[in-house]
Write a protein that holds these residues in place. Structure first.
Motif, short mmCIF file in Angstrom:
data_model
loop_
_atom_site.label_atom_id
_atom_site.label_comp_id
_atom_site.label_asym_id
_atom_site.label_seq_id
_atom_site.Cartn_x
_atom_site.Cartn_y
_atom_site.Cartn_z
N GLU A 252 -9.58 -37.86 44.55
CA GLU A 252 -10.89 -38.28 44.04
C GLU A 252 -11.13 -37.79 42.61
OE1 GLU A 252 -13.76 -36.78 46.81
OE2 GLU A 252 -13.12 -38.13 48.41
N LEU A 253 -10.62 -36.61 42.28
CA LEU A 253 -10.89 -36.00 40.98
C LEU A 253 -9.72 -36.11 40.00
CD1 LEU A 253 -12.75 -32.81 42.24
CD2 LEU A 253 -13.74 -34.69 40.91
N ARG A 254 -8.75 -36.97 40.31
CA ARG A 254 -7.59 -37.07 39.41
C ARG A 254 -7.95 -37.60 38.03
NH1 ARG A 254 -5.59 -41.12 43.32
NH2 ARG A 254 -6.37 -43.11 42.58
N SER A 255 -9.12 -38.26 37.90
CA SER A 255 -9.53 -38.76 36.59
C SER A 255 -10.06 -37.65 35.68
CB SER A 255 -10.60 -39.84 36.75
OG SER A 255 -11.76 -39.30 37.35
N VAL A 256 -10.35 -36.48 36.26
CA VAL A 256 -10.77 -35.33 35.46
C VAL A 256 -9.52 -34.52 35.13
CG1 VAL A 256 -12.21 -33.25 35.36
CG2 VAL A 256 -13.02 -35.27 36.61
N VAL A 257 -9.15 -34.52 33.87
CA VAL A 257 -7.93 -33.86 33.43
C VAL A 257 -8.26 -32.41 33.04
CG1 VAL A 257 -6.06 -33.88 31.73
CG2 VAL A 257 -6.98 -36.04 32.62
N ALA A 258 -7.49 -31.48 33.55
CA ALA A 258 -7.67 -30.06 33.22
C ALA A 258 -6.38 -29.55 32.59
CB ALA A 258 -8.00 -29.26 34.48
N ILE A 259 -6.48 -29.06 31.35
CA ILE A 259 -5.30 -28.57 30.63
C ILE A 259 -5.55 -27.17 30.08
CG2 ILE A 259 -4.41 -30.86 30.07
CD1 ILE A 259 -5.71 -30.68 27.34
N GLN B 173 -18.25 -34.82 21.79
CA GLN B 173 -19.66 -34.85 21.38
C GLN B 173 -20.38 -33.56 21.77
OE1 GLN B 173 -20.60 -37.56 19.59
NE2 GLN B 173 -18.46 -38.16 19.87
N GLY B 174 -19.80 -32.83 22.67
CA GLY B 174 -20.38 -31.58 23.14
C GLY B 174 -19.42 -30.88 24.08
N ALA B 175 -19.77 -29.67 24.46
CA ALA B 175 -18.91 -28.88 25.34
C ALA B 175 -19.76 -28.04 26.28
CB ALA B 175 -17.99 -27.99 24.52
N THR B 176 -19.25 -27.83 27.47
CA THR B 176 -19.94 -27.03 28.47
C THR B 176 -18.92 -26.16 29.20
OG1 THR B 176 -21.49 -28.85 28.87
CG2 THR B 176 -21.41 -27.13 30.53
N LEU B 177 -19.26 -24.91 29.42
CA LEU B 177 -18.40 -24.04 30.22
C LEU B 177 -18.55 -24.44 31.68
CD1 LEU B 177 -16.58 -21.51 30.47
CD2 LEU B 177 -18.67 -20.19 30.80
N VAL B 178 -17.43 -24.68 32.34
CA VAL B 178 -17.44 -25.02 33.76
C VAL B 178 -16.55 -24.03 34.50
CG1 VAL B 178 -18.00 -27.46 33.52
CG2 VAL B 178 -15.62 -26.75 33.41
N SER B 179 -16.87 -23.80 35.75
CA SER B 179 -16.08 -22.87 36.55
C SER B 179 -16.12 -23.26 38.01
CB SER B 179 -16.61 -21.44 36.39
OG SER B 179 -17.91 -21.36 36.92
N GLY B 180 -15.17 -22.76 38.73
CA GLY B 180 -15.12 -22.94 40.17
C GLY B 180 -14.52 -21.69 40.78
N GLY B 181 -15.15 -21.19 41.79
CA GLY B 181 -14.67 -19.97 42.43
C GLY B 181 -14.60 -20.12 43.93
N VAL B 182 -13.72 -19.36 44.54
CA VAL B 182 -13.56 -19.40 45.99
C VAL B 182 -13.02 -18.05 46.47
CG1 VAL B 182 -11.21 -20.33 45.89
CG2 VAL B 182 -12.60 -20.76 47.91
N VAL B 183 -13.41 -17.66 47.66
CA VAL B 183 -12.83 -16.50 48.34
C VAL B 183 -12.19 -17.03 49.61
CG1 VAL B 183 -13.27 -14.31 49.48
CG2 VAL B 183 -14.54 -14.91 47.41
N GLU C 184 -19.77 -33.51 37.21
CA GLU C 184 -21.24 -33.51 37.31
C GLU C 184 -21.89 -33.43 35.92
OE1 GLU C 184 -22.02 -30.26 39.96
OE2 GLU C 184 -21.24 -31.37 41.70
N HIS C 185 -21.19 -32.86 34.96
CA HIS C 185 -21.67 -32.80 33.57
C HIS C 185 -21.25 -34.02 32.77
CE1 HIS C 185 -23.47 -28.80 33.46
NE2 HIS C 185 -22.48 -28.38 34.22
N GLY C 186 -20.60 -34.98 33.43
CA GLY C 186 -20.20 -36.21 32.76
C GLY C 186 -18.90 -36.10 31.98
N SER C 187 -18.11 -35.12 32.26
CA SER C 187 -16.87 -34.91 31.51
C SER C 187 -15.65 -35.34 32.33
CB SER C 187 -16.72 -33.43 31.15
OG SER C 187 -15.52 -33.22 30.45
#
Length: 152
Positions: free
Chosen positions: A40-47, A59-69, A114-117
């Motif tokens: 589902e999220l393969r269109s969001v590229v993370a490098i 046009q802008g930038a936002t810090l994003v994070s994801g955490g898990v235990v 969710e931030h449109g990126s």
């Protein structure tokens, strides 16, 4: 009193068996969920690169994070005790770390979406052992900069 000895032997074996089967079931379900969300999220590229790739206008930038235990199950913890005696590779904990890493990245990508990126740069992953727990637990945090490339 022989039945008491039988119960004393059977109870730990029963707990190990329950831990093994329930742990496998939950791990399989988690992997299925991970694979589904990765599609589902393969269109969001993370490098990992720190710089905006050539040809991309942000046009802008936002810090994003994801955490898990993620915590180990009873069976893996029991078997790990024996592995400590002889050393070597323990695949059960490797899968624990892999699931946690993939889950953290997915949560980061979801936040970016969710931030449109659709592009996250400067991705870093931080892993920490959760102390004070009887079962091995690991916390993984993935973070990066989500770029707003709409209209660019």
């Amino acid at each position: 009193m022989p039945w008491v000895d039988l119960i004393n032997l059977a109870l730990p074996v029963l707990l190990l068996a329950v831990g093994y089967f329930v742990g496998r079931l939950l791990e399989r379900r988690h992997y299925a969920s991970i694979r589904r969300r990765e599609r589902e999220l393969r269109s969001v590229v993370a490098i990992t690169t720190r710089f905006v790739p050539e040809g991309v206008t942000a046009q802008g930038a936002t810090l994003v994070s994801g955490g898990v235990v993620v915590s180990s199950d009873y069976f893996k913890t029991f078997v790990a005790g024996f592995r400590n005696l002889v050393g070597g590779r323990f695949r059960g904990f490797e899968s624990l770390l892999e699931r946690a890493r993939r889950e953290a990245i997915l949560r980061m990508k979801q936040q970016a979406r969710e931030h449109g990126s659709s592009l996250v740069i400067g991705v870093r992953i931080h892993t920490t052992r959760v102390a004070g727990s009887q079962t091995p637990s690991v916390e993984v945090i993935a973070f990066g900069t989500a770029l707003d490339t709409r209209g660019g």
